[in-house]
Motif scaffolding. Structure first.
Motif, PDB file in Angstrom:
ATOM      1  N   GLU A   1       0.853  -1.177   0.000  1.00 42.98           N
ATOM      2  CA  GLU A   1       0.000   0.000   0.000  1.00 42.98           C
ATOM      3  C   GLU A   1       0.891   1.230   0.000  1.00 42.98           C
ATOM      4  OE1 GLU A   1      -2.813  -0.112   3.210  1.00 42.98           O
ATOM      5  OE2 GLU A   1      -3.310  -2.203   2.817  1.00 42.98           O
ATOM      6  N   LEU A   2       0.681   2.102  -0.982  1.00 47.00           N
ATOM      7  CA  LEU A   2       1.477   3.309  -1.083  1.00 47.00           C
ATOM      8  C   LEU A   2       0.691   4.366  -1.827  1.00 47.00           C
ATOM      9  CD1 LEU A   2       4.059   2.926  -3.920  1.00 47.00           C
ATOM     10  CD2 LEU A   2       2.675   1.011  -3.232  1.00 47.00           C
ATOM     11  N   SER A   3       1.226   5.566  -1.834  1.00 46.72           N
ATOM     12  CA  SER A   3       0.577   6.658  -2.553  1.00 46.72           C
ATOM     13  C   SER A   3       1.606   7.360  -3.427  1.00 46.72           C
ATOM     14  CB  SER A   3      -0.043   7.657  -1.571  1.00 46.72           C
ATOM     15  OG  SER A   3       0.965   8.266  -0.793  1.00 46.72           O
ATOM     16  N   PHE A   4       1.077   8.116  -4.380  1.00 44.50           N
ATOM     17  CA  PHE A   4       1.925   8.953  -5.225  1.00 44.50           C
ATOM     18  C   PHE A   4       1.338  10.351  -5.221  1.00 44.50           C
ATOM     19  CE2 PHE A   4       3.217  10.746  -9.380  1.00 44.50           C
ATOM     20  CZ  PHE A   4       4.588  10.771  -9.149  1.00 44.50           C
ATOM     21  N   ASN A   5       2.119  11.308  -4.741  1.00 43.53           N
ATOM     22  CA  ASN A   5       1.715  12.707  -4.696  1.00 43.53           C
ATOM     23  C   ASN A   5       1.953  13.296  -6.079  1.00 43.53           C
ATOM     24  OD1 ASN A   5       1.991  15.617  -4.460  1.00 43.53           O
ATOM     25  ND2 ASN A   5       1.979  15.315  -2.239  1.00 43.53           N
ATOM     26  N   LEU A   6       0.877  13.603  -6.785  1.00 40.74           N
ATOM     27  CA  LEU A   6       0.978  14.085  -8.156  1.00 40.74           C
ATOM     28  C   LEU A   6       1.640  15.460  -8.245  1.00 40.74           C
ATOM     29  CD1 LEU A   6      -2.589  12.971  -9.163  1.00 40.74           C
ATOM     30  CD2 LEU A   6      -0.455  11.984 -10.039  1.00 40.74           C
ATOM     31  N   ARG A   7       1.375  16.308  -7.303  1.00 43.91           N
ATOM     32  CA  ARG A   7       1.913  17.672  -7.348  1.00 43.91           C
ATOM     33  C   ARG A   7       3.421  17.707  -7.116  1.00 43.91           C
ATOM     34  NH1 ARG A   7       0.522  22.741  -3.478  1.00 43.91           N
ATOM     35  NH2 ARG A   7       1.620  24.287  -4.713  1.00 43.91           N
ATOM     36  N   HIS A   8       3.882  16.926  -6.163  1.00 40.68           N
ATOM     37  CA  HIS A   8       5.293  16.973  -5.791  1.00 40.68           C
ATOM     38  C   HIS A   8       6.115  15.821  -6.349  1.00 40.68           C
ATOM     39  CE1 HIS A   8       4.516  20.364  -3.219  1.00 40.68           C
ATOM     40  NE2 HIS A   8       3.513  19.707  -2.663  1.00 40.68           N
ATOM     41  N   GLY A   9       5.470  14.841  -6.978  1.00 44.83           N
ATOM     42  CA  GLY A   9       6.199  13.712  -7.536  1.00 44.83           C
ATOM     43  C   GLY A   9       6.896  12.893  -6.468  1.00 44.83           C
ATOM     44  N   VAL A  10       6.138  12.501  -5.443  1.00 46.88           N
ATOM     45  CA  VAL A  10       6.709  11.771  -4.306  1.00 46.88           C
ATOM     46  C   VAL A  10       5.857  10.537  -4.012  1.00 46.88           C
ATOM     47  CG1 VAL A  10       7.245  11.879  -1.833  1.00 46.88           C
ATOM     48  CG2 VAL A  10       7.635  13.883  -3.276  1.00 46.88           C
ATOM     49  N   PHE A  11       6.520   9.395  -3.900  1.00 45.97           N
ATOM     50  CA  PHE A  11       5.865   8.189  -3.416  1.00 45.97           C
ATOM     51  C   PHE A  11       5.936   8.203  -1.897  1.00 45.97           C
ATOM     52  CE2 PHE A  11       7.159   6.827  -7.662  1.00 45.97           C
ATOM     53  CZ  PHE A  11       6.034   6.153  -8.098  1.00 45.97           C
ATOM     54  N   GLY A  12       4.915   7.672  -1.250  1.00 46.68           N
ATOM     55  CA  GLY A  12       4.916   7.588   0.197  1.00 46.68           C
ATOM     56  C   GLY A  12       4.285   6.292   0.663  1.00 46.68           C
TER      57      GLY A  12
END
Length: 124
Positions: free
Chosen positions: A58-69
């Motif tokens: 389970e993870l996310s991708f911040n579209l604005r900053h280009g960061v996986f978390g």
């Protein structure tokens, strides 16, 4: 309360990644056809992929900053496998760094050495 880990292009050595959320979605679904990738909601994609049997990543991708978390919930192998796979598809030459939410001291990740080296370069 658990910590969160973040992975992005190493902005000290390279610019941001040039890929889009649609490309991230396509890469994830190409490698894990049963994965779920949410539509963009408040600037994030939420990704769930069965990388390890019975232990979905389970993870996310911040579209604005280009960061996986991803959250610190046991083994990081699943989320790191998804991140490595997407980056190997979409930005294999861009240096990568990671950090933990309470310490923004960027640490390099070895994308060039293959999946095992990528995971081994993440000591958390």
């Amino acid at each position: 309360m658990g910590s969160s880990f973040y992975v992005s292009a190493d902005h000290e050595k390279a610019g941001p990644w040039a890929f889009t959320g649609d490309q991230v979605t396509a890469s994830v679904r190409r490698h894990w056809p049963d994965a779920t990738v949410s539509s963009a909601f408040e600037g994030f994609l939420e990704i769930v992929a069965d990388v390890e049997p019975g232990r979905p990543a389970e993870l996310s991708f911040n579209l604005r900053h280009g960061v996986f978390g991803f959250e610190d919930r046991g083994s990081p192998v699943g989320p790191l496998t998804v991140i490595y796979t997407v980056l190997n598809d979409l930005a294999p030459q861009v240096p990568v760094a990671w950090w933990i939410d309470y310490d923004v001291d960027l640490q390099p990740l070895d994308l060039a050495g293959g999946l095992d080296a990528f995971i081994a370069s993440f000591p958390a």
